[in-house]
Design an enzyme around this catalytic site. Structure first.
Site, PDB file in Angstrom:
ATOM      1  CB  SER A 197      56.428  22.900  21.851  1.00  0.00           C
ATOM      2  OG  SER A 197      56.706  21.919  20.882  1.00  0.00           O
ATOM      3  CG  ASP A 303      53.468  15.657  22.985  1.00  0.00           C
ATOM      4  OD1 ASP A 303      53.288  15.630  21.756  1.00  0.00           O
ATOM      5  OD2 ASP A 303      53.956  16.632  23.583  1.00  0.00           O
ATOM      6  CG  HIS A 334      52.577  19.259  21.656  1.00  0.00           C
ATOM      7  ND1 HIS A 334      53.696  18.911  22.372  1.00  0.00           N
ATOM      8  CD2 HIS A 334      52.915  20.380  20.963  1.00  0.00           C
ATOM      9  CE1 HIS A 334      54.672  19.772  22.116  1.00  0.00           C
ATOM     10  NE2 HIS A 334      54.210  20.684  21.266  1.00  0.00           N
TER      11      HIS A 334
END
Length: 654
Positions: A197, A303, A334
């Protein structure tokens, strides 16, 4: 191979002595070697903190900012004058939020020396002859400066460390002192960056500077352009901007001194969704031509935090410039691959770093380019991705037997064909798909014939819409749906496709303060009657300029192209492919100021899809007799619906 935690025996000094004894026989790394081995003591490793000067004064205190760099590296290598490469994870989360499935944070002893490094990178790779470096981005944890959410401060925070590792930057033994710290005595300078991320986003941004010494990056669920994290062609994806996120991760000290940065983020990121200089600075895709490092992309196709458009546009730009690359695409949301394909991931990552950082000729660079999860825990590979037979193919909607239930095929709609829907901001894509065969007022659905053979989409799609609104504002959503029963990962639930178990497995060596043992997971699945597998959004007010919106003229037709997320999905024989066009996709975009009714001109509306085999493949799949008919059912249980999440890339969002 993992060691079961319940049977693990920690061996202290004896293990360290044995590893030390092995060093003279196995210390030298050679290009002919196949795999690095755990020959160094993790317990006896050097653990230290250095503060690297970024050259910026982001907090305006009259001195240049220093970022905290926590290091763990093999002591025996340094004692013998052997330099080691570096695996680096630069993050804003080490203090505020934690990393990984168990939200681990850094810990320190009474002297301020690092004890726990989150995740397994240190435990696994330090014994194998690597240093692990964990960088606190400016403004976070023990670093000076202000976090600016992907801008100059963020990128320079980590780039300065790569420079320091290569002897080009200045490091100090304390945050404010003058005693210099140098890495050239123990570091080869060869650096690989990794992270999920926001951490992986920083890796993308550093690679896009072309910095010397960065040999490879492994961005996991990472952002490639911060505008696309907050907006989709003018449509707001969240109800807040980067100023909120900066405040969230900044240390208490930084919050007190960084109001000017907060204001700059507010001013530069207007909620209109217009493109500004702030977004230009945070667009890494435009600098893909500068990337010298190899890139190993990992992303969940479902995601809904860092949405799949990010990997698609980054991948395409890297391909255009011939960057060496590889990709893993899962069915998860995610989620880190350590938590959905652990053993294969660690083995592959080990070989990847061995090749690009140690120079081992282990063949990892000659393996298939793509691993795709086809069903929970079932994977396929592709030598090249997207496959060479993929061709952009235009499919066109047509009217059907009932309003709002149309056709999807190669032939254009008849003259004057239209469909009409009214935006309902309390409905989402799952509501639309569940009633795609019915005339409902909030969407227009277009459906292919049942397929006589499998049809594969591989890459990014676009949908061009010509719509006439009744009001001065309107948001649009387009989704691609596989209509037919299946069992998929429940990407919308807590865990985003995984369930965390109590049992632990161990990956590397442990100390009393830093365990290498992590909770195992398993796939969390849902039985569904349909699967939404790609989506895109836009503010119709951006019809004339993708970078700037304007009020709509009620009663006038406006044409805009929506960019759909990259995907690799097979619609099986017996299923149908659907395109649904609607307004607000609840919790995935914010609603417009008005509640418009929109009339679609089907003669000027189309979808351009990346079909493997192109138009001939679609024609073959929609003609003939269906041999594997799959009746459309929508069971009460299905994938969990989208719900509001805070805009925290890599933070807790479910």
């Amino acid at each position: 191979m993992p060691i079961r935690a319940r049977s693990r025996i920690l061996v202290g000094a004896a293990t360290a002595a044995l590893m030390s004894a092995l060093v003279p026989q196995a210390g030298a790394n050679s290009a002919s070697a196949r795999e690095s081995r755990p020959i160094y003591s993790y317990d006896n490793a050097v653990r230290e903190s250095v503060w690297v000067d970024t050259g910026l004064d982001g907090d305006r205190d009259g001195r240049t900012d220093r970022v905290a760099v926590d290091i763990v590296r093999p002591r025996e290598a340094a004692q013998r004058g052997r330099k080691v490469p570096v695996i680096m994870d630069a993050s804003p989360y080490y203090s505020c939020c934690g990393r990984g499935n168990e939200s681990q944070k850094k810990t320190y002893d009474a002297n301020g020396d690092p004890v726990q490094f989150p995740l397994y990178y240190d435990n696994y790779f330090v014994p194998r002859g690597y240093a692990f470096v964990a960088v606190d981005l400016a403004g976070t944890s023990r670093s000076d400066g202000c976090d600016d959410v992907g801008g100059r401060s963020d990128i320079q925070s980590a780039k300065a460390v790569v420079d320091w590792l290569n002897g080009r930057g200045r490091g100090y033994t304390t945050r404010t002192g003058t005693e210099r710290a140098r890495a050239t005595g123990w570091s080869t300078g060869d650096t690989g960056m990794i992270g999920k991320s926001w951490d992986g986003t920083i890796a993308n941004g550093i690679a896009a500077t072309g910095v010397e010494g960065l040999k490879t990056i492994v961005p996991i669920g990472a952002i490639s352009s911060w505008y696309d994290y907050y907006f989709a062609k003018g449509a707001p994806l969240y109800d807040s901007g980067p100023d909120w996120l900066s405040h969230y991760v900044n240390s208490p000290d930084a919050r007190a001194r960084c109001a000017h940065v907060q204001q700059r983020l507010v001013d530069g990121a207007p909620r209109t969704g217009d493109w500004t200089r702030l977004w230009e600075e945070r667009d890494y895709v435009k600098n893909a031509h500068k990337v010298k490092a190899s890139v190993f992309v990992v992303h969940g196709q479902q995601d809904l935090n860092v949405r799949a458009k990010h990997f698609g546009q980054w991948w395409d730009a890297l391909a255009e410039h011939g960057v060496e690359r590889r990709i893993w695409l899962s069915q998860t949301g995610h989620v880190d691959p350590f938590d959905f394909r652990r053993a294969d991931w660690v083995r592959t990552l080990h070989r990847w770093f061995d090749h690009y950082l140690l120079g081992y000729d282990n063949g990892v660079d000659r393996e298939p380019m793509a691993d795709i999860e086809r069903a929970p825990d079932q994977w396929s590979t592709d030598r090249v991705w997207p496959p060479r037979a993929t061709a952009a193919t235009t499919l066109r909607p047509g009217t059907g037997a009932a309003p709002g239930v149309g056709t999807l095929g190669l032939a254009p709609a008849g003259p004057g064909a239209t469909e009409t829907f009214t935006d309902d901001p309390e409905l989402d894509e799952l509501d639309w798909a569940a009633h795609v065969d019915a005339s409902t007022p909030a969407k227009a659905g277009f459906i292919s014939r049942p397929l006589t053979r499998d049809l594969r989409l591989s890459g990014s799609s676009t949908v061009t819409v010509t719509a006439t609104p009744t009001t001065t504002s309107a948001h649009l959503t387009a989704v691609l749906v596989d209509l037919g029963p299946d069992t998929i990962r429940d990407y919308g639930a807590a865990g985003e496709g995984i369930t965390t178990l109590t049992e632990r497995t161990c990956w590397g060596a442990s100390t009393t303060g830093d365990s290498a043992c992590f909770k195992e997971t398993k796939a969390k699945t849902a039985d569904v009657g349909f699967t939404v597998f790609s989506r895109g959004w836009a503010d119709l007010g951006n019809w004339a300029d993708a970078h700037q919106g304007r009020p709509l003229t009620p009663g006038k037709a406006h044409t805009i192209t929506l960019d759909l997320a990259a995907t690799d999905h097979v619609v099986p024989a017996g299923h149908r492919l659907a395109l649904i066009i609607g307004g607000t996709d609840q919790y995935l975009i914010d609603p417009p100021a008005t509640r418009p009714t929109l009339t679609l001109d089907l003669t000027r509306t189309s979808a351009r899809l990346p079909l493997v085999g192109g138009a001939p493949a679609f024609l073959r799949a929609t003609t003939g007799t269906v041999h594997r008919a799959a009746p459309r059912t929508a069971p009460p249980a299905g994938v969990t619906a989208p719900r509001p999440v805070p805009p925290i890339p890599g933070g807790s969002t479910r």
